[in-house]
Design a protein around this motif. Structure first.
Motif, PDB file in Angstrom:
ATOM      1  N   GLU A 185      35.891  47.437  48.676  1.00 12.06           N
ATOM      2  CA  GLU A 185      36.328  46.244  48.891  1.00 12.06           C
ATOM      3  C   GLU A 185      37.855  46.407  47.948  1.00 12.06           C
ATOM      4  OE1 GLU A 185      35.404  41.517  47.670  1.00 12.06           O
ATOM      5  OE2 GLU A 185      33.828  43.015  47.714  1.00 12.06           O
ATOM      6  N   SER A 217      30.109  49.659  47.967  1.00  7.15           N
ATOM      7  CA  SER A 217      30.900  48.387  48.551  1.00  7.15           C
ATOM      8  C   SER A 217      31.893  48.043  47.468  1.00  7.15           C
ATOM      9  CB  SER A 217      29.761  47.481  48.861  1.00  7.15           C
ATOM     10  OG  SER A 217      29.060  47.107  47.910  1.00  7.15           O
ATOM     11  N   GLY A 268      33.963  42.726  43.300  1.00  5.26           N
ATOM     12  CA  GLY A 268      34.958  43.261  44.125  1.00  5.26           C
ATOM     13  C   GLY A 268      36.109  41.866  44.059  1.00  5.26           C
ATOM     14  N   SER A 269      35.820  40.836  44.156  1.00  6.94           N
ATOM     15  CA  SER A 269      36.893  39.768  44.572  1.00  6.94           C
ATOM     16  C   SER A 269      37.384  39.155  43.049  1.00  6.94           C
ATOM     17  CB  SER A 269      36.416  38.440  45.179  1.00  6.94           C
ATOM     18  OG  SER A 269      35.008  38.224  44.753  1.00  6.94           O
ATOM     19  N   HIS A 329      41.452  45.525  49.263  1.00  5.50           N
ATOM     20  CA  HIS A 329      42.397  44.244  49.025  1.00  5.50           C
ATOM     21  C   HIS A 329      43.246  44.175  47.932  1.00  5.50           C
ATOM     22  CE1 HIS A 329      40.048  42.236  51.949  1.00  5.50           C
ATOM     23  NE2 HIS A 329      39.019  42.906  51.822  1.00  5.50           N
TER      24      HIS A 329
END
Length: 185
Positions: A135, A131, A99-100, A139
């Motif tokens: 995410e 998930s 995700g990040s 973001h």
């Protein structure tokens, strides 16, 4: 004007559909599609340092190498499907949390749009939606298209009068990828 699209894949059937969808986009000349996959090493997933792995580290490293190879092959397949004259296609294998890593890459490249599959596969859980896609949606520095099919269907646009709704309206009315699609408001 040219668009900058980040396509996040994981080698699953869902990410293949996302790739097929991006390959159909009528993109302006000189647009860029960056295809990325994220390799998350076993030790990172398990929250362990290599030094705590003991004799298992050899087997884990082999799994990691196999994962890395599979993701590189998926990137190459996606690049070849999307590539066409007037379009720049770049492939990268990122390391870290999916995700990040995807959000950071979108920010770094100044992406106009992130495209992900609706769900993927991974060794701990699904990589893209559940998930991870949630995410990314939460973001991302730009709009996110969660691809469920290999073509765009008629659109439903929910307008609550907010700034976000105005931004969505601008995207729907000005981006070439949505041109000619029926929209229900």
């Amino acid at each position: 004007s040219p668009m900058r699209i980040l396509l996040a894949i994981d080698g699953s059937a869902c990410s293949d559909r996302a790739t097929e969808l991006v390959s159909t986009f009528p993109l302006p000349l000189e647009s860029v599609v960056r295809v990325v996959a994220v390799h998350r090493p076993y030790a990172d997933v398990l929250g362990l340092g290599w030094e705590t792995m003991g004799d298992a580290s050899t087997n884990v490293e082999t799994e990691d190498e196999a994962d890395s190879r599979r993701l590189r092959e998926a990137i190459a397949r996606a690049e070849s499907l999307i590539l066409r004259p007037g379009l720049e296609v770049e492939g990268f294998l990122l390391q870290g949390r999916p995700g990040s890593s995807i959000v950071d890459e979108a920010r770094a490249m100044g992406a106009d749009l992130i495209v992900v599959g609706s769900r993927g596969h991974g060794r701990i859980a699904t990589m893209l939606l559940g998930s991870t896609a949630s995410e990314i949606v939460d973001h991302a520095p730009c709009p996110v298209l969660v691809a469920r099919h290999k073509h765009l269907a008629p659109l439903a646009f929910a307008d609550d009068g907010s700034t976000s709704a105005r931004n969505a309206e601008t995207v729907l009315t000005h981006w070439p990828i949505f041109a000619g699609l029926p929209v229900s408001v």
